[in-house]
Design a protein around this motif. Structure first.
Motif, PDB file in Angstrom:
ATOM      1  N   LYS A  45       0.825  -1.210   0.000  1.00 12.39           N
ATOM      2  CA  LYS A  45       0.000   0.000   0.000  1.00 12.39           C
ATOM      3  C   LYS A  45       0.860   1.262   0.000  1.00 12.39           C
ATOM      4  O   LYS A  45       0.528   2.248  -0.683  1.00 12.39           O
ATOM      5  N   CYS A  86       2.211   1.721  -3.501  1.00  8.82           N
ATOM      6  CA  CYS A  86       1.182   2.219  -4.409  1.00  8.82           C
ATOM      7  C   CYS A  86       1.043   3.741  -4.281  1.00  8.82           C
ATOM      8  O   CYS A  86       0.969   4.461  -5.285  1.00  8.82           O
ATOM      9  N   GLU A  87       1.016   4.236  -3.062  1.00  3.09           N
ATOM     10  CA  GLU A  87       0.911   5.686  -2.856  1.00  3.09           C
ATOM     11  C   GLU A  87       2.077   6.415  -3.520  1.00  3.09           C
ATOM     12  O   GLU A  87       1.899   7.453  -4.169  1.00  3.09           O
ATOM     13  N   ALA A 128      -4.057  -7.393  -0.047  1.00  2.44           N
ATOM     14  CA  ALA A 128      -3.718  -5.972  -0.102  1.00  2.44           C
ATOM     15  C   ALA A 128      -4.136  -5.371  -1.437  1.00  2.44           C
ATOM     16  O   ALA A 128      -4.630  -4.235  -1.503  1.00  2.44           O
ATOM     17  N   ASP A 157      -7.780  -4.746  -1.399  1.00  2.00           N
ATOM     18  CA  ASP A 157      -8.075  -3.514  -0.652  1.00  2.00           C
ATOM     19  C   ASP A 157      -7.855  -2.283  -1.522  1.00  2.00           C
ATOM     20  O   ASP A 157      -8.665  -1.346  -1.502  1.00  2.00           O
ATOM     21  N   LEU A 158      -6.767  -2.266  -2.271  1.00  2.00           N
ATOM     22  CA  LEU A 158      -6.472  -1.120  -3.137  1.00  2.00           C
ATOM     23  C   LEU A 158      -7.537  -0.962  -4.220  1.00  2.00           C
ATOM     24  O   LEU A 158      -7.877   0.168  -4.608  1.00  2.00           O
TER      25      LEU A 158
END
Length: 337
Positions: free
Chosen positions: A99, A102-103, A134, A137-138
């Protein structure tokens, strides 16, 4: 002509963005790299594939800088797990690491959503189900649209798919590297997963003229990671090109275009993503989507490039240890298995 990833249709020949900033010698001139990216969109190449690790984030940043204003015109893929910290490579498939990566990628790419986000390599310390969770979730958060796997085998594909549907599996696939045919080519077809074929031109081997190892830069990964380019193996591989040249002449195309067209002929779910720094090669690769091979030509190529005829392992021992793609029995013996 277009092919499907998830519920999106894209041009069947994409652009791999690794060697713009990474892998085959020093980074490209950034002005030239941006011009290449712009030209890709201008000719209708609407599937761009990059990764966090390419140029330690610089490949992603160049796409954002060059194409941020044209974001709606292309399908964007990037990758996580294989990343960097303090300019050193790291492998981290933990959900919190995915995560965070990804950001960071979203910022470099100057976008609010990545269309396809891959787990770039298996992290043997983290169950694939946790990493896939994960990704799910994204997707729920709207930060990615689909997720995929890279250089993984059928078992991990099925395990990840059971957590959340996988949209694409990326694997090296070319006349010179036939490993997906062991299991994942058919598994992807069965599950409705796109098979994204990287290095369809054999890292330059399936070109005309083919890559010349004597000219490789000291930092070129082909010098250390890919034994088929070594002094003791390369000459033994060159005769494989004889049939390719004959069939390319029959088809009225270049050898590189033939190689790309062959991958497409392996299934409607296969999408090759050749990489290049050269605009003329970009245009030739893109045009390969229009090359049509007969069943007899495909059969001749399959026979000429039967897997056991390749001289040398696909990867060095360290490279092979980093993937879970299936191996042929003769390759297992090469690696002492």
């Amino acid at each position: 002509m277009k092919r499907r990833i998830g519920d999106r249709m894209v041009h069947p020949v994409g652009l791999g963005c690794m060697n713009i900033m990474h892998a085959y010698g020093p980074p490209a001139d950034e002005g030239e790299a941006k011009a290449l990216l712009v030209r890709a969109l201008d000719i209708g190449c609407d599937f761009l594939d990059t990764a966090t690790i390419y140029g330690l984030g610089r490949s992603e940043a160049l796409i954002g800088e060059a194409l941020g204003a044209r974001r709606k015109e292309y399908f964007l893929a990037s990758k996580c797990v294989l990343g960097f910290r303090d300019r050193e490579r790291v492998l981290d498939g933990r959900p919190e690491a995915i995560k965070a990566a990804c950001e960071a990628s979203l910022k470099r790419l100057q976008t609010d959503v990545i269309d396809l986000y891959y787990l770039h390599r298996p992290d043997h310390k983290v169950p694939i189900e946790e990493s896939a969770g994960a990704m799910a979730d994204l997707i729920k958060e709207g930060k990615i649209r689909y997720y995929g796997l890279s250089e993984m085998g059928e078992e991990q594909l099925r395990r990840a798919h059971a957590v959340h549907p996988v949209a694409a599996l990326q694997s090296e696939y070319s006349l010179w590297v036939r490993n997906p045919e062991i299991a994942v080519l058919e598994a992807c077809r069965e599950l409705g997963v796109a098979l994204v074929a990287f290095s369809p031109v054999g890292r330059g081997f399936l070109a005309d003229p083919p890559a010349d190892p004597a000219s490789f830069h000291a930092t070129d990964m082909r010098r250390s990671m890919f034994p088929r380019f070594s002094d003791e193996n390369y000459a033994g591989n060159l005769p494989l090109l004889d049939t390719a040249r004959v069939v390319a002449a029959e088809a009225g195309c270049r050898v590189a275009q033939l190689a790309i067209a062959w991958t497409m002929a392996m299934g409607d779910h296969v999408l090759p993503i050749p990489g290049t720094r050269n605009i003329a090669h970009l245009e030739e690769n893109h045009a390969a989507a229009g090359v049509r091979l007969t069943a007899e030509q495909v059969a001749r190529l399959n026979a000429a490039f039967s897997p056991e005829r390749a001289v040398g392992p696909r990867y060095s021992p360290a490279g092979q240890a980093s993937v879970t793609t299936e191996m042929f029995d003769f390759e297992k013996r090469q690696h002492g298995g």
